[in-house]
Design a protein around this motif. Sequence first.
Motif, mmCIF file in Angstrom:
data_model
loop_
_atom_site.group_PDB
_atom_site.id
_atom_site.type_symbol
_atom_site.label_atom_id
_atom_site.label_comp_id
_atom_site.label_asym_id
_atom_site.label_seq_id
_atom_site.Cartn_x
_atom_site.Cartn_y
_atom_site.Cartn_z
ATOM 1 N N ILE A 98 17.335 -5.521 5.481
ATOM 2 C CA ILE A 98 16.372 -5.472 4.388
ATOM 3 C C ILE A 98 16.749 -6.559 3.382
ATOM 4 O O ILE A 98 17.894 -6.636 2.937
ATOM 5 N N GLN A 99 15.761 -7.383 3.035
ATOM 6 C CA GLN A 99 15.960 -8.455 2.068
ATOM 7 C C GLN A 99 15.630 -7.971 0.653
ATOM 8 O O GLN A 99 16.337 -8.274 -0.295
ATOM 9 N N TRP A 100 14.512 -7.258 0.513
ATOM 10 C CA TRP A 100 14.061 -6.715 -0.765
ATOM 11 C C TRP A 100 13.448 -5.346 -0.542
ATOM 12 O O TRP A 100 12.864 -5.093 0.510
ATOM 13 N N VAL A 101 13.514 -4.502 -1.558
ATOM 14 C CA VAL A 101 12.797 -3.234 -1.549
ATOM 15 C C VAL A 101 11.795 -3.305 -2.698
ATOM 16 O O VAL A 101 12.182 -3.430 -3.853
ATOM 17 N N TYR A 102 10.520 -3.267 -2.339
ATOM 18 C CA TYR A 102 9.461 -3.329 -3.351
ATOM 19 C C TYR A 102 9.086 -1.911 -3.762
ATOM 20 O O TYR A 102 8.836 -1.059 -2.918
ATOM 21 N N LYS A 103 9.043 -1.691 -5.050
ATOM 22 C CA LYS A 103 8.639 -0.400 -5.606
ATOM 23 C C LYS A 103 7.460 -0.634 -6.540
ATOM 24 O O LYS A 103 7.434 -0.154 -7.671
ATOM 25 N N ARG A 104 6.518 -1.419 -6.048
ATOM 26 C CA ARG A 104 5.364 -1.816 -6.850
ATOM 27 C C ARG A 104 4.101 -1.759 -6.000
ATOM 28 O O ARG A 104 3.666 -2.752 -5.447
ATOM 29 N N GLU A 105 3.555 -0.571 -5.859
ATOM 30 C CA GLU A 105 2.331 -0.411 -5.078
ATOM 31 C C GLU A 105 1.234 -1.275 -5.689
ATOM 32 O O GLU A 105 1.077 -1.344 -6.904
ATOM 33 N N GLY A 106 0.489 -1.964 -4.840
ATOM 34 C CA GLY A 106 -0.595 -2.820 -5.298
ATOM 35 C C GLY A 106 -0.208 -4.275 -5.479
ATOM 36 O O GLY A 106 -1.069 -5.117 -5.687
ATOM 37 N N LEU A 107 1.085 -4.602 -5.388
ATOM 38 C CA LEU A 107 1.516 -5.992 -5.561
ATOM 39 C C LEU A 107 0.826 -6.870 -4.518
ATOM 40 O O LEU A 107 0.868 -6.566 -3.331
ATOM 41 N N ASP A 114 0.807 -1.217 0.000
ATOM 42 C CA ASP A 114 0.000 0.000 0.000
ATOM 43 C C ASP A 114 0.843 1.271 0.000
ATOM 44 O O ASP A 114 0.404 2.310 0.479
ATOM 45 N N THR A 115 2.034 1.186 -0.523
ATOM 46 C CA THR A 115 2.929 2.340 -0.534
ATOM 47 C C THR A 115 3.861 2.212 -1.737
ATOM 48 O O THR A 115 4.127 1.104 -2.203
ATOM 49 N N PRO A 116 4.364 3.329 -2.264
ATOM 50 C CA PRO A 116 5.243 3.252 -3.429
ATOM 51 C C PRO A 116 6.554 2.491 -3.170
ATOM 52 O O PRO A 116 7.175 1.997 -4.104
ATOM 53 N N GLU A 117 6.954 2.389 -1.904
ATOM 54 C CA GLU A 117 8.182 1.657 -1.571
ATOM 55 C C GLU A 117 7.983 0.937 -0.239
ATOM 56 O O GLU A 117 7.535 1.536 0.727
ATOM 57 N N ALA A 118 8.299 -0.361 -0.227
ATOM 58 C CA ALA A 118 8.134 -1.159 0.990
ATOM 59 C C ALA A 118 9.340 -2.073 1.147
ATOM 60 O O ALA A 118 9.773 -2.711 0.191
ATOM 61 N N ASN A 119 9.885 -2.118 2.362
ATOM 62 C CA ASN A 119 11.020 -2.992 2.652
ATOM 63 C C ASN A 119 10.539 -4.333 3.192
ATOM 64 O O ASN A 119 9.730 -4.374 4.106
ATOM 65 N N MET A 120 11.065 -5.406 2.610
ATOM 66 C CA MET A 120 10.858 -6.739 3.168
ATOM 67 C C MET A 120 12.118 -7.064 3.948
ATOM 68 O O MET A 120 13.230 -6.948 3.432
ATOM 69 N N ARG A 121 11.948 -7.475 5.195
ATOM 70 C CA ARG A 121 13.090 -7.730 6.073
ATOM 71 C C ARG A 121 13.194 -9.214 6.412
ATOM 72 O O ARG A 121 12.235 -9.960 6.266
ATOM 73 N N VAL A 122 14.365 -9.607 6.892
ATOM 74 C CA VAL A 122 14.590 -11.002 7.258
ATOM 75 C C VAL A 122 14.007 -11.333 8.629
ATOM 76 O O VAL A 122 13.908 -12.507 8.991
#
Length: 157
Positions: free
Chosen positions: A51-60, A35-43
């Motif tokens: 941080i494991q991944w940085v998502y830049k895909r709102e709505g995924l 629900d945001t333009p950038e979201a961090n996935m953490r371990v």
Amino acid sequence: MSPIIRLATAAIAIAYFAAPATAQEAELPYWASIDTPEANMRVGAGEQFPIQWVYKREGLPVKVIRLMQGWRYVEEPDGTTGWISASLLSRQRTAIVVGDGVAAMREAPGRDAPLRWNVEPGVVGELGDCDSGWCELNVERHVGWIEETRLWGAGEP
């Protein structure tokens, strides 16, 4: 202190401390979306974890598998799992087109319905109703029906 004041104080304390517990009681697994333009996935479940991944895909769309104190352990479409802050997620149902080749987006559920568009794998849209193996998808106001087997985020998680 009067019994009424004690009772009221106890009721307020119970309501205050019980609220976070009810938020943790969602039935698992469930679908959510970023629900945001950038979201961090953490371990791990906390900002102190790498941080494991940085998502830049709102709505995924993501599948929420576990809950822990404001964090959600999620699986994303390619099977990657990790922790995302609950504040970065929405219960808005979305889906991503998966599989090989384009997916037909039709005017109504069914292979005989007129073709509206062909949709590439990786396209994300808001998920509508699903009926008889077909789901309504809204991709930037282009609305049509796609076979449920071509969507990750549809159906039961």
